[in-house]
Write a protein that holds these residues in place. Structure first.
Motif, short mmCIF file in Angstrom:
data_model
loop_
_atom_site.label_atom_id
_atom_site.label_comp_id
_atom_site.label_asym_id
_atom_site.label_seq_id
_atom_site.Cartn_x
_atom_site.Cartn_y
_atom_site.Cartn_z
N THR A 72 38.56 19.79 -1.45
CA THR A 72 39.73 19.20 -2.09
C THR A 72 39.41 17.72 -2.28
O THR A 72 38.26 17.31 -2.13
CB THR A 72 41.00 19.40 -1.25
OG1 THR A 72 40.81 18.78 0.02
CG2 THR A 72 41.30 20.87 -1.05
N GLU A 73 40.40 16.92 -2.59
CA GLU A 73 40.14 15.50 -2.81
C GLU A 73 39.64 14.80 -1.56
O GLU A 73 38.79 13.91 -1.64
CB GLU A 73 41.41 14.82 -3.30
CG GLU A 73 41.81 15.24 -4.69
CD GLU A 73 43.07 14.53 -5.15
OE1 GLU A 73 43.44 13.51 -4.53
OE2 GLU A 73 43.66 14.99 -6.12
N ASN A 74 40.16 15.20 -0.38
CA ASN A 74 39.82 14.47 0.83
C ASN A 74 39.07 15.27 1.88
O ASN A 74 38.52 14.69 2.81
CB ASN A 74 41.10 13.92 1.47
CG ASN A 74 41.81 12.94 0.59
OD1 ASN A 74 41.16 12.18 -0.13
ND2 ASN A 74 43.12 12.96 0.60
N SER A 75 39.07 16.59 1.80
CA SER A 75 38.48 17.37 2.89
C SER A 75 38.07 18.75 2.40
O SER A 75 38.29 19.12 1.25
CB SER A 75 39.49 17.49 4.03
OG SER A 75 40.62 18.22 3.58
N PHE A 76 37.50 19.49 3.33
CA PHE A 76 37.18 20.89 3.08
C PHE A 76 38.36 21.73 3.52
O PHE A 76 38.83 21.62 4.65
CB PHE A 76 35.93 21.32 3.85
CG PHE A 76 34.67 20.70 3.33
CD1 PHE A 76 34.03 21.23 2.23
CD2 PHE A 76 34.14 19.58 3.94
CE1 PHE A 76 32.88 20.66 1.75
CE2 PHE A 76 32.99 19.00 3.46
CZ PHE A 76 32.35 19.54 2.36
N GLU A 77 38.84 22.57 2.66
CA GLU A 77 40.00 23.43 2.94
C GLU A 77 39.73 24.81 2.37
O GLU A 77 38.79 25.02 1.60
CB GLU A 77 41.27 22.86 2.28
CG GLU A 77 41.70 21.50 2.77
CD GLU A 77 42.31 21.53 4.15
OE1 GLU A 77 42.78 22.60 4.58
OE2 GLU A 77 42.32 20.47 4.79
N TYR A 112 46.30 24.59 -0.51
CA TYR A 112 45.32 24.32 -1.55
C TYR A 112 44.70 25.61 -2.11
O TYR A 112 43.85 25.56 -2.99
CB TYR A 112 44.19 23.43 -1.02
CG TYR A 112 44.69 22.09 -0.54
CD1 TYR A 112 45.08 21.12 -1.45
CD2 TYR A 112 44.78 21.80 0.81
CE1 TYR A 112 45.54 19.88 -1.02
CE2 TYR A 112 45.24 20.58 1.26
CZ TYR A 112 45.62 19.62 0.35
OH TYR A 112 46.07 18.42 0.77
N ALA A 113 45.13 26.74 -1.61
CA ALA A 113 44.49 28.00 -1.97
C ALA A 113 44.98 28.54 -3.30
O ALA A 113 46.14 28.38 -3.68
CB ALA A 113 44.74 29.04 -0.88
N LYS A 114 44.07 29.17 -4.00
CA LYS A 114 44.40 29.91 -5.22
C LYS A 114 44.36 31.38 -4.82
O LYS A 114 43.34 31.88 -4.36
CB LYS A 114 43.37 29.63 -6.31
CG LYS A 114 43.57 30.43 -7.58
CD LYS A 114 42.44 30.11 -8.56
CE LYS A 114 42.43 31.13 -9.64
NZ LYS A 114 41.60 32.28 -9.34
N ILE A 115 45.47 32.07 -4.98
CA ILE A 115 45.59 33.46 -4.56
C ILE A 115 45.13 34.35 -5.71
O ILE A 115 45.61 34.23 -6.83
CB ILE A 115 47.05 33.82 -4.19
CG1 ILE A 115 47.64 32.80 -3.22
CG2 ILE A 115 47.13 35.23 -3.66
CD1 ILE A 115 47.02 32.77 -1.88
N GLU A 116 44.20 35.24 -5.41
CA GLU A 116 43.72 36.19 -6.41
C GLU A 116 43.93 37.60 -5.86
O GLU A 116 43.41 37.95 -4.80
CB GLU A 116 42.24 35.96 -6.69
CG GLU A 116 41.69 36.88 -7.74
CD GLU A 116 40.21 36.63 -8.01
OE1 GLU A 116 39.57 37.51 -8.58
OE2 GLU A 116 39.70 35.56 -7.61
N TRP A 117 44.70 38.39 -6.59
CA TRP A 117 44.99 39.77 -6.20
C TRP A 117 43.95 40.68 -6.83
O TRP A 117 43.67 40.57 -8.01
CB TRP A 117 46.39 40.18 -6.64
CG TRP A 117 47.46 39.37 -6.00
CD1 TRP A 117 48.03 38.24 -6.49
CD2 TRP A 117 48.10 39.63 -4.75
NE1 TRP A 117 48.99 37.78 -5.62
CE2 TRP A 117 49.05 38.62 -4.54
CE3 TRP A 117 47.96 40.62 -3.77
CZ2 TRP A 117 49.86 38.57 -3.41
CZ3 TRP A 117 48.77 40.57 -2.66
CH2 TRP A 117 49.70 39.55 -2.48
#
Length: 130
Positions: A72-77, A112-117
């Motif tokens: 992400t902009e500041n960290s790993f997530e 920050y997650a993008k959910i993919e079904w």
């Protein structure tokens, strides 16, 4: 002397039984099975361990989500979660609103997650929550 040894052995056996009962009662997979049988929502996840998949049940349907770490902009997530269902026949009766509820629950824990079904769930979703 044998009586004292026998009493110690009985005490150890009782302590082992109590320990085993406590471990069984606190087992998160047992709570997951109970929630599935009752039709409740329960999430089994280790937020600090990004390599371990998350499991959750909702209305008697068991889902599994694979977490992927990114930047992400500041960290790993966790930036991507791919959700599948273990048994597609359990999806009977699930509505689009139920899937939106599950998506919101995932986004609360992983903002920050993008959910993919994955298939066959993605056929029900027309619009995605952004």
């Amino acid at each position: 002397m044998i009586i004292i040894l026998f009493r110690i052995l009985i005490f150890v056996a009782i302590a082992l039984l109590v320990y085993t009962w406590i471990q069984y009662y606190r087992n998160p997979e047992r709570k997951l099975r109970i929630a599935k049988a009752e039709g409740n929502f329960y999430l089994l996840d280790e937020p600090t361990n990004s390599k371990k998949n998350l499991l959750f049940v909702y209305r008697g349907c068991l889902f599994e989500g694979e977490k992927y770490v990114g930047t992400t902009e500041n960290s790993f997530e966790v930036v991507d979660i791919q959700i599948t269902v273990r048994d597609p026949l359990e999806l009977r009766g699930l509505t689009r609103d139920d899937l939106y509820f599950l998506e919101n629950e995932m986004l609360i824990r992983y903002p920050y997650a993008k959910i993919e079904w994955k298939h066959p769930i993605n056929k029900l979703l027309i619009t995605s929550i952004e």
